[in-house]
Write a protein that holds these residues in place. Structure first.
Motif, PDB file in Angstrom:
ATOM      1  N   LEU A  10       0.816  -1.218   0.000  1.00  0.00           N
ATOM      2  CA  LEU A  10       0.000   0.000   0.000  1.00  0.00           C
ATOM      3  C   LEU A  10       0.850   1.268   0.000  1.00  0.00           C
ATOM      4  O   LEU A  10       0.519   2.242  -0.683  1.00  0.00           O
ATOM      5  CB  LEU A  10      -0.938  -0.010   1.205  1.00  0.00           C
ATOM      6  CG  LEU A  10      -2.042  -1.064   1.162  1.00  0.00           C
ATOM      7  CD1 LEU A  10      -2.806  -1.072   2.479  1.00  0.00           C
ATOM      8  CD2 LEU A  10      -2.976  -0.797  -0.009  1.00  0.00           C
ATOM      9  N   LEU A  11       1.942   1.266   0.759  1.00  0.00           N
ATOM     10  CA  LEU A  11       2.802   2.443   0.783  1.00  0.00           C
ATOM     11  C   LEU A  11       3.404   2.700  -0.596  1.00  0.00           C
ATOM     12  O   LEU A  11       3.400   3.834  -1.083  1.00  0.00           O
ATOM     13  CB  LEU A  11       3.908   2.280   1.825  1.00  0.00           C
ATOM     14  CG  LEU A  11       4.886   3.454   1.931  1.00  0.00           C
ATOM     15  CD1 LEU A  11       4.163   4.725   2.342  1.00  0.00           C
ATOM     16  CD2 LEU A  11       5.999   3.140   2.910  1.00  0.00           C
ATOM     17  N   ILE A  36       1.418  10.319   0.578  1.00  0.00           N
ATOM     18  CA  ILE A  36       2.363   9.300   1.035  1.00  0.00           C
ATOM     19  C   ILE A  36       2.477   9.332   2.558  1.00  0.00           C
ATOM     20  O   ILE A  36       2.428   8.296   3.226  1.00  0.00           O
ATOM     21  CB  ILE A  36       3.734   9.500   0.359  1.00  0.00           C
ATOM     22  CG1 ILE A  36       3.611   9.273  -1.142  1.00  0.00           C
ATOM     23  CG2 ILE A  36       4.777   8.577   0.976  1.00  0.00           C
ATOM     24  CD1 ILE A  36       4.797   9.779  -1.939  1.00  0.00           C
ATOM     25  N   GLY A  37       2.614  10.519   3.112  1.00  0.00           N
ATOM     26  CA  GLY A  37       2.689  10.653   4.568  1.00  0.00           C
ATOM     27  C   GLY A  37       1.423  10.194   5.254  1.00  0.00           C
ATOM     28  O   GLY A  37       1.466   9.548   6.306  1.00  0.00           O
ATOM     29  N   GLY A  38       0.273  10.521   4.675  1.00  0.00           N
ATOM     30  CA  GLY A  38      -1.001  10.066   5.237  1.00  0.00           C
ATOM     31  C   GLY A  38      -1.133   8.560   5.191  1.00  0.00           C
ATOM     32  O   GLY A  38      -1.620   7.938   6.144  1.00  0.00           O
ATOM     33  N   THR A  39      -0.692   7.966   4.093  1.00  0.00           N
ATOM     34  CA  THR A  39      -0.725   6.506   3.969  1.00  0.00           C
ATOM     35  C   THR A  39       0.184   5.869   5.013  1.00  0.00           C
ATOM     36  O   THR A  39      -0.206   4.904   5.673  1.00  0.00           O
ATOM     37  CB  THR A  39      -0.291   6.071   2.560  1.00  0.00           C
ATOM     38  OG1 THR A  39      -1.159   6.672   1.600  1.00  0.00           O
ATOM     39  CG2 THR A  39      -0.311   4.559   2.410  1.00  0.00           C
ATOM     40  N   LEU A  40       1.373   6.411   5.169  1.00  0.00           N
ATOM     41  CA  LEU A  40       2.303   5.867   6.158  1.00  0.00           C
ATOM     42  C   LEU A  40       1.744   6.009   7.568  1.00  0.00           C
ATOM     43  O   LEU A  40       1.825   5.084   8.376  1.00  0.00           O
ATOM     44  CB  LEU A  40       3.670   6.537   6.047  1.00  0.00           C
ATOM     45  CG  LEU A  40       4.753   6.016   6.986  1.00  0.00           C
ATOM     46  CD1 LEU A  40       4.968   4.523   6.787  1.00  0.00           C
ATOM     47  CD2 LEU A  40       6.044   6.781   6.772  1.00  0.00           C
ATOM     48  N   ALA A  41       1.149   7.172   7.880  1.00  0.00           N
ATOM     49  CA  ALA A  41       0.556   7.365   9.206  1.00  0.00           C
ATOM     50  C   ALA A  41      -0.565   6.364   9.455  1.00  0.00           C
ATOM     51  O   ALA A  41      -0.668   5.785  10.547  1.00  0.00           O
ATOM     52  CB  ALA A  41       0.038   8.797   9.341  1.00  0.00           C
ATOM     53  N   LEU A  42      -1.399   6.153   8.460  1.00  0.00           N
ATOM     54  CA  LEU A  42      -2.492   5.187   8.593  1.00  0.00           C
ATOM     55  C   LEU A  42      -1.954   3.772   8.786  1.00  0.00           C
ATOM     56  O   LEU A  42      -2.476   3.007   9.615  1.00  0.00           O
ATOM     57  CB  LEU A  42      -3.398   5.251   7.366  1.00  0.00           C
ATOM     58  CG  LEU A  42      -4.643   4.384   7.395  1.00  0.00           C
ATOM     59  CD1 LEU A  42      -5.579   4.834   8.510  1.00  0.00           C
ATOM     60  CD2 LEU A  42      -5.356   4.451   6.058  1.00  0.00           C
ATOM     61  N   LEU A  43      -0.910   3.422   8.059  1.00  0.00           N
ATOM     62  CA  LEU A  43      -0.317   2.096   8.211  1.00  0.00           C
ATOM     63  C   LEU A  43       0.273   1.900   9.599  1.00  0.00           C
ATOM     64  O   LEU A  43       0.152   0.821  10.186  1.00  0.00           O
ATOM     65  CB  LEU A  43       0.746   1.864   7.142  1.00  0.00           C
ATOM     66  CG  LEU A  43       0.237   1.703   5.718  1.00  0.00           C
ATOM     67  CD1 LEU A  43       1.403   1.673   4.737  1.00  0.00           C
ATOM     68  CD2 LEU A  43      -0.613   0.460   5.584  1.00  0.00           C
ATOM     69  N   VAL A  44       0.910   2.928  10.131  1.00  0.00           N
ATOM     70  CA  VAL A  44       1.485   2.825  11.479  1.00  0.00           C
ATOM     71  C   VAL A  44       0.374   2.624  12.503  1.00  0.00           C
ATOM     72  O   VAL A  44       0.495   1.796  13.417  1.00  0.00           O
ATOM     73  CB  VAL A  44       2.337   4.067  11.811  1.00  0.00           C
ATOM     74  CG1 VAL A  44       2.700   4.112  13.285  1.00  0.00           C
ATOM     75  CG2 VAL A  44       3.597   4.091  10.957  1.00  0.00           C
ATOM     76  N   ILE A  45      -0.732   3.353  12.346  1.00  0.00           N
ATOM     77  CA  ILE A  45      -1.857   3.203  13.273  1.00  0.00           C
ATOM     78  C   ILE A  45      -2.464   1.802  13.166  1.00  0.00           C
ATOM     79  O   ILE A  45      -2.736   1.150  14.176  1.00  0.00           O
ATOM     80  CB  ILE A  45      -2.919   4.284  13.009  1.00  0.00           C
ATOM     81  CG1 ILE A  45      -2.377   5.650  13.412  1.00  0.00           C
ATOM     82  CG2 ILE A  45      -4.218   3.982  13.753  1.00  0.00           C
ATOM     83  CD1 ILE A  45      -3.212   6.815  12.922  1.00  0.00           C
ATOM     84  N   LEU A  46      -2.689   1.334  11.937  1.00  0.00           N
ATOM     85  CA  LEU A  46      -3.371   0.060  11.737  1.00  0.00           C
ATOM     86  C   LEU A  46      -2.479  -1.155  11.986  1.00  0.00           C
ATOM     87  O   LEU A  46      -2.949  -2.173  12.500  1.00  0.00           O
ATOM     88  CB  LEU A  46      -3.937  -0.018  10.324  1.00  0.00           C
ATOM     89  CG  LEU A  46      -5.054   0.970   9.992  1.00  0.00           C
ATOM     90  CD1 LEU A  46      -5.446   0.846   8.526  1.00  0.00           C
ATOM     91  CD2 LEU A  46      -6.247   0.752  10.895  1.00  0.00           C
ATOM     92  N   LEU A  47      -1.222  -1.086  11.595  1.00  0.00           N
ATOM     93  CA  LEU A  47      -0.353  -2.263  11.652  1.00  0.00           C
ATOM     94  C   LEU A  47       0.679  -2.236  12.773  1.00  0.00           C
ATOM     95  O   LEU A  47       1.369  -3.222  12.996  1.00  0.00           O
ATOM     96  CB  LEU A  47       0.376  -2.434  10.317  1.00  0.00           C
ATOM     97  CG  LEU A  47      -0.492  -2.524   9.065  1.00  0.00           C
ATOM     98  CD1 LEU A  47       0.383  -2.641   7.829  1.00  0.00           C
ATOM     99  CD2 LEU A  47      -1.460  -3.668   9.170  1.00  0.00           C
ATOM    100  N   GLY A  48       0.781  -1.105  13.451  1.00  0.00           N
ATOM    101  CA  GLY A  48       1.805  -0.972  14.484  1.00  0.00           C
ATOM    102  C   GLY A  48       1.719  -2.031  15.564  1.00  0.00           C
ATOM    103  O   GLY A  48       2.738  -2.546  16.028  1.00  0.00           O
ATOM    104  N   SER A  76       4.870  -2.205  12.002  1.00  0.00           N
ATOM    105  CA  SER A  76       4.677  -1.412  10.785  1.00  0.00           C
ATOM    106  C   SER A  76       5.985  -0.831  10.254  1.00  0.00           C
ATOM    107  O   SER A  76       6.094   0.349   9.992  1.00  0.00           O
ATOM    108  CB  SER A  76       3.657  -0.291  11.029  1.00  0.00           C
ATOM    109  OG  SER A  76       3.275   0.302   9.812  1.00  0.00           O
ATOM    110  N   HIS A  77       6.966  -1.703  10.046  1.00  0.00           N
ATOM    111  CA  HIS A  77       8.254  -1.243   9.511  1.00  0.00           C
ATOM    112  C   HIS A  77       8.118  -0.847   8.045  1.00  0.00           C
ATOM    113  O   HIS A  77       8.658   0.173   7.644  1.00  0.00           O
ATOM    114  CB  HIS A  77       9.315  -2.333   9.650  1.00  0.00           C
ATOM    115  CG  HIS A  77       9.524  -2.791  11.054  1.00  0.00           C
ATOM    116  ND1 HIS A  77      10.212  -3.927  11.355  1.00  0.00           N
ATOM    117  CD2 HIS A  77       9.136  -2.278  12.246  1.00  0.00           C
ATOM    118  CE1 HIS A  77      10.252  -4.100  12.660  1.00  0.00           C
ATOM    119  NE2 HIS A  77       9.595  -3.111  13.219  1.00  0.00           N
ATOM    120  N   VAL A  78       7.445  -1.659   7.248  1.00  0.00           N
ATOM    121  CA  VAL A  78       7.200  -1.491   5.810  1.00  0.00           C
ATOM    122  C   VAL A  78       8.430  -1.035   5.016  1.00  0.00           C
ATOM    123  O   VAL A  78       8.304  -0.406   3.979  1.00  0.00           O
ATOM    124  CB  VAL A  78       5.972  -0.588   5.509  1.00  0.00           C
ATOM    125  CG1 VAL A  78       4.719  -1.186   6.067  1.00  0.00           C
ATOM    126  CG2 VAL A  78       6.153   0.838   6.000  1.00  0.00           C
TER     127      VAL A  78
END
Length: 90
Positions: free
Chosen positions: A16-17, A30-42, A47-49
């Motif tokens: 997704l990133l 990109i930053g919003g996607t990364l923030a969402l991934l950290v929240i959801l997958l952390g 959430s290293h991705v």
């Protein structure tokens, strides 16, 4: 023992990133996607991705060598899948 859920999370998180990067190129998206991934997958995988982040966590002692290798493989596979998907769609 290797659990699959963190590996699946890293695969799809990286996918997704990179899709956000390839499709938009917009820093805010990109930053919003990364923030969402950290929240959801952390809580699932950290959430290293990114293999470089996984390596840094290994150096810090937060993950084992087995986790480093399996996370890196999942992340590279997610990146390759994102490139393939973007190439097929574009």
């Amino acid at each position: 023992m290797i659990y699959m859920l963190p590996l699946v999370a890293e695969f799809f998180g990286t996918f997704l990133l990179l899709m956000a990067i390839f499709a938009t190129g917009n820093a805010f998206a990109i930053g919003g996607t990364l923030a969402l991934l950290v929240i959801l997958l952390g809580g699932i995988s950290g959430s290293h991705v990114n293999p470089a982040v996984s390596f840094a966590m290994f150096i810090k002692g937060a993950i084992s060598v087995t986790e480093l290798v399996t996370y890196s493989v999942a992340q590279c596979a997610g990146g390759a899948a994102a490139w393939y998907a973007y190439s097929a769609l574009a």
